[in-house]
Design a protein around this motif. Structure first.
Motif, mmCIF file in Angstrom:
data_model
loop_
_atom_site.group_PDB
_atom_site.id
_atom_site.type_symbol
_atom_site.label_atom_id
_atom_site.label_comp_id
_atom_site.label_asym_id
_atom_site.label_seq_id
_atom_site.Cartn_x
_atom_site.Cartn_y
_atom_site.Cartn_z
ATOM 1 N N ALA A 130 0.798 -1.198 0.074
ATOM 2 C CA ALA A 130 -0.098 -0.002 0.024
ATOM 3 C C ALA A 130 0.988 1.292 -0.116
ATOM 4 O O ALA A 130 2.169 1.201 0.272
ATOM 5 N N GLY A 131 0.004 2.215 -0.482
ATOM 6 C CA GLY A 131 0.748 3.822 -0.075
ATOM 7 C C GLY A 131 0.376 3.952 1.581
ATOM 8 O O GLY A 131 -0.359 3.609 1.974
ATOM 9 N N LYS A 132 1.508 4.829 1.979
ATOM 10 C CA LYS A 132 1.473 5.224 3.217
ATOM 11 C C LYS A 132 0.089 6.185 3.550
ATOM 12 O O LYS A 132 -0.140 6.163 4.785
ATOM 13 N N VAL A 133 0.001 7.018 2.765
ATOM 14 C CA VAL A 133 -1.247 8.070 2.647
ATOM 15 C C VAL A 133 -2.336 7.298 2.222
ATOM 16 O O VAL A 133 -2.595 6.814 0.869
ATOM 17 N N ARG A 134 -3.308 6.853 2.835
ATOM 18 C CA ARG A 134 -4.531 6.267 2.331
ATOM 19 C C ARG A 134 -5.744 6.208 3.472
ATOM 20 O O ARG A 134 -5.597 6.701 4.327
ATOM 21 N N GLN A 135 -6.921 5.976 2.936
ATOM 22 C CA GLN A 135 -8.035 6.008 3.707
ATOM 23 C C GLN A 135 -8.348 4.579 4.200
ATOM 24 O O GLN A 135 -7.882 3.570 3.539
ATOM 25 N N PRO A 136 -9.011 4.575 5.473
ATOM 26 C CA PRO A 136 -9.011 3.473 6.019
ATOM 27 C C PRO A 136 -10.036 2.589 5.610
ATOM 28 O O PRO A 136 -10.080 1.223 6.203
ATOM 29 N N VAL A 137 -10.990 2.643 4.834
ATOM 30 C CA VAL A 137 -12.284 1.999 4.481
ATOM 31 C C VAL A 137 -11.889 0.409 4.018
ATOM 32 O O VAL A 137 -12.626 -0.259 4.432
#
Length: 244
Positions: A130-137
């Motif tokens: 994943a990318g470190k900046v992401r949404q938790p959904v």
């Protein structure tokens, strides 16, 4: 209808997407009759990934960018596993990276989690690169699905501050009809760079945002000129071009 048929005249659009994707976006806009100006306001940087002795039943990714940042040594250990990709572009990148079994997840995080739930038995171990900046959904949905997911951050996003020369060059042509905003990091840098003096070349521009969260980072008066993609990808952003 083919993109080349959407001739709209020589209208300037500001592309804030990181490279190398910004250049691909610019070529696509040119084919539609727009005049793209590339000014990346963020960049992706690789993070070290170490899997150790961990074993997994499947891999999942939510961005094609991932394959630019994970070493071939890591990918070689994973190519025998099924890979669940969030959408068409990410699935294409996975196949190009050598994964033989690639399952498209429907285009967003919620559909991706459901696709994985239906395909794998309960308790299956899934590696999320994943990318470190992401949404938790997505991670939240995987927990609800009863699947064990191990997250490894493979890249991060950093803001870029344009140089004075780059900013001066923006005023060399006609005003922009739109600016494309692909991420929260880019939107924050965009506001930081331009909101204080509201340059004439953005005075009437529409702000095409990949999500409501990105649009929400704009000042209220800019939000009034913001359009939000119906799907959080470039296809969704490009569908907004008919409204500028």
């Amino acid at each position: 209808m083919a993109e080349a048929e959407h001739k709209t005249g020589n209208r300037r659009i500001l592309v804030t997407r990181p490279q190398p994707g910004a250049s691909r976006t610019a070529e696509r806009l040119k084919a539609m009759g727009f005049e793209p100006v590339v000014l990346p306001l963020s960049r992706t940087v690789s993070l070290a990934v170490s899997l150790g002795d961990e074993t997994f039943d499947a891999v999942t990714v939510t961005s094609a960018n991932l394959f630019c940042h994970v070493s071939d040594d890591i990918l070689a250990k994973l190519r025998h596993l099924p890979l669940f990709a969030v959408g068409i572009a990410t699935a294409k990148a996975a196949r190009e990276a050598g994964f033989a079994t690639v399952i498209e997840g429907g285009g967003d995080a919620i559909r991706l989690a459901e696709t994985i739930r239906q395909a794998l038995p309960g308790g299956a171990r899934v590696l999320y690169l994943a990318g470190k900046v992401r949404q938790p959904v997505f991670e939240e949905r995987m927990v609800v699905a009863g699947l064990t997911m191990r997250v490894h951050d493979a890249y991060d996003i950093e803001g870029i501050t344009p140089s004075a020369a780059e900013l001066r060059s923006l005023s060399a042509g006609a005003p922009f009809v739109a600016a494309l905003l692909y991420s929260g990091v880019a939107a924050q840098k965009f506001v930081e760079t331009f909101a204080a003096f509201a340059p004439i070349y953005l005075k009437e521009a529409r702000f095409l945002c990949i999500s409501r969260r990105v649009a929400g980072l704009l000042p209220p008066d800019w939000q009034a000129r913001a359009l939000v993609a119906d799907h959080p990808d470039e296809e969704g952003l490009f569908r907004l071009l008919s409204m500028v």
